[in-house]
Design a protein around this motif. Structure first.
Motif, short mmCIF file in Angstrom:
data_model
loop_
_atom_site.label_atom_id
_atom_site.label_comp_id
_atom_site.label_asym_id
_atom_site.label_seq_id
_atom_site.Cartn_x
_atom_site.Cartn_y
_atom_site.Cartn_z
N TYR A 113 18.31 -19.42 58.30
CA TYR A 113 17.18 -20.00 58.14
C TYR A 113 15.90 -19.25 57.98
N ARG A 114 15.81 -18.21 59.07
CA ARG A 114 14.43 -17.55 59.17
C ARG A 114 14.67 -16.10 58.10
N ASP A 115 15.80 -16.10 57.40
CA ASP A 115 15.89 -14.74 56.63
C ASP A 115 15.30 -15.05 55.08
N ASP A 116 14.91 -15.93 54.60
CA ASP A 116 14.78 -16.63 53.62
C ASP A 116 13.76 -17.49 53.33
N ILE A 117 12.49 -17.59 52.95
CA ILE A 117 11.50 -18.45 53.03
C ILE A 117 11.81 -19.39 52.12
N ASP A 118 12.46 -19.21 50.77
CA ASP A 118 12.86 -20.22 49.79
C ASP A 118 13.82 -21.21 50.36
N LEU A 119 15.03 -20.42 51.06
CA LEU A 119 16.01 -21.33 51.92
C LEU A 119 15.45 -22.06 52.83
N GLN A 120 14.46 -21.63 53.62
CA GLN A 120 13.90 -22.34 54.77
C GLN A 120 12.95 -23.68 54.18
N ASN A 121 12.25 -23.46 53.01
CA ASN A 121 11.54 -24.48 52.50
C ASN A 121 12.65 -25.69 52.09
N LEU A 122 13.77 -25.09 51.45
CA LEU A 122 14.98 -26.11 51.09
C LEU A 122 15.28 -26.85 51.98
N ILE A 123 15.62 -26.28 53.24
CA ILE A 123 16.26 -27.06 54.34
C ILE A 123 14.92 -27.89 54.93
N ASP A 124 13.97 -27.52 55.12
CA ASP A 124 12.82 -28.32 55.70
C ASP A 124 12.80 -29.77 54.82
N PHE A 125 12.78 -29.41 53.30
CA PHE A 125 12.43 -30.39 52.55
C PHE A 125 13.66 -31.42 52.58
N THR A 126 14.86 -30.80 52.70
CA THR A 126 15.97 -31.85 52.87
C THR A 126 16.05 -32.51 54.13
N GLN A 127 15.92 -31.94 55.23
CA GLN A 127 15.88 -32.67 56.66
C GLN A 127 14.66 -33.84 56.59
N GLU A 128 13.45 -33.40 56.15
CA GLU A 128 12.44 -34.47 55.99
C GLU A 128 12.54 -35.58 54.96
N TYR A 129 13.28 -35.09 53.89
CA TYR A 129 13.73 -36.52 52.97
C TYR A 129 14.80 -37.41 53.47
N TRP A 130 15.85 -36.61 54.20
CA TRP A 130 16.84 -37.44 54.42
C TRP A 130 16.55 -37.89 55.80
N GLN A 131 15.47 -37.43 56.56
CA GLN A 131 15.33 -37.92 58.01
C GLN A 131 16.53 -37.54 58.77
N CYS A 132 17.10 -36.31 58.69
CA CYS A 132 18.16 -35.84 59.38
C CYS A 132 17.84 -34.38 60.11
N CYS A 133 19.16 -33.96 60.78
CA CYS A 133 18.78 -32.52 61.43
C CYS A 133 20.10 -31.99 61.79
N GLY A 134 20.29 -30.71 60.99
CA GLY A 134 21.56 -29.93 60.93
C GLY A 134 22.69 -30.96 59.95
N ALA A 135 23.82 -30.29 60.19
CA ALA A 135 24.77 -30.81 59.18
C ALA A 135 25.20 -32.20 59.59
N PHE A 136 25.57 -32.32 61.02
CA PHE A 136 26.26 -33.17 61.52
C PHE A 136 25.38 -33.83 62.89
N GLY A 137 24.41 -32.94 62.96
CA GLY A 137 23.66 -33.50 64.34
C GLY A 137 22.59 -32.09 64.69
N ALA A 138 21.56 -32.26 65.53
CA ALA A 138 20.54 -31.41 65.86
C ALA A 138 21.21 -30.14 66.49
N ASP A 139 22.55 -30.35 67.18
CA ASP A 139 23.11 -29.05 68.04
C ASP A 139 23.45 -28.22 67.02
N ASP A 140 23.67 -28.56 65.45
CA ASP A 140 24.10 -27.52 64.47
C ASP A 140 23.15 -26.41 64.51
N TRP A 141 21.87 -26.65 65.10
CA TRP A 141 20.97 -25.33 65.23
C TRP A 141 21.21 -24.38 66.32
N ASN A 142 22.26 -24.50 67.04
CA ASN A 142 22.76 -23.44 67.80
C ASN A 142 23.40 -22.56 67.23
#
Length: 247
Positions: A113-142
């Motif tokens: 997530y922090r290694d590529d700014i374009d990838l970071q923007n893509l993930i942020d857009f996806t999570q904001e649009y789908w109103q989600c966090c992680g693949a199956f839940g927020a704990d995926d950010w571990n």
């Protein structure tokens, strides 16, 4: 006797061919010389006027080119239609495998997530649009070294989530990029107030189910346009053949 204008036309055609052969020195010069000889033959042997020669040759090669163009276009559309149909069938048959691959893809992107700014923007857009966090839940950010909850993690973002996981307050005009700090240290009931707790894969599946009619209608519409294009191209090819046969 061959009229003067036809003799002049033959000399002109021969002159063009010799100019292409001697001056251009290109790989197409022999072909051009050959066609000038053929044009000369048409204008003299068959006693055609210059205009008749031009129209005859133009019609012949224009029709041939159009036939090849529409044939290739028809084949191209047919291949695309077949690939889309195959992809749809495979997606239905191997939907569990596709879900696993999507989960694997999202988790790999979470790690970087922090290694590529374009990838970071893509993930942020996806999570904001789908109103989600992680693949199956927020704990995926571990999986990310900055957001995991291990004791060895000295990052201020420890046990948190990116701001794109945060629920939006309509009264806020400025995005709070620190809203996800320490969010996963709270009880699950409290987490649901500040962040999205549902994963992006389930949210995407829910969106597909809710909009199945629209999605199916779009794909059917695209398929019908492609079929119409194939039929139209084949009809034009048949018309061109009929025109050529009538000469």
């Amino acid at each position: 006797m061959i009229s003067l204008d036809k003799q002049f036309l033959g000399i002109a055609f021969l002159g063009i061919g010799l100019w292409a052969w001697n001056e251009k020195k290109s790989s197409q010069a022999p072909a051009l010389l050959l066609w000038t000889c053929l044009l000369n033959n048409l204008s003299t042997t068959h006693r055609l006027s210059p205009i008749e020669v031009f129209i005859h040759v133009w019609h012949k090669f224009a029709c041939q080119s159009l036939k090849q163009l529409w044939t290739k276009f028809s084949v191209f559309l047919g291949i695309i239609f077949f690939l889309e149909l195959t992809a749809g069938v495979l997606a239905f048959v191997f939907k569990d495998w596709i879900k696993d691959q999507l989960y694997f893809f999202i988790n790999n992107n979470i790690r970087a997530y922090r290694d590529d700014i374009d990838l970071q923007n893509l993930i942020d857009f996806t999570q904001e649009y789908w109103q989600c966090c992680g693949a199956f839940g927020a704990d995926d950010w571990n999986l990310n070294i900055y957001f995991n909850c291990t004791d060895s993690n000295a990052s201020r973002e420890r046990c948190g989530v990116p701001f794109s996981c945060c629920t939006k307050d309509p009264a806020e005009d400025v995005i709070n990029t620190q809203c996800g700090y320490d969010a996963r240290q709270k009880p699950e009931v409290d987490q649901q107030i500040v962040i999205y707790t549902k994963g992006c894969v389930p949210q995407f599946e829910k969106w597909l189910q809710d909009n199945l009619t629209i999605v199916a209608g779009i794909f059917i519409g695209i398929a019908l346009l492609q079929i119409f294009g194939i039929c139209l191209a084949q009809n034009l090819v048949s018309d061109i053949e009929a025109v050529r046969a009538s000469w």
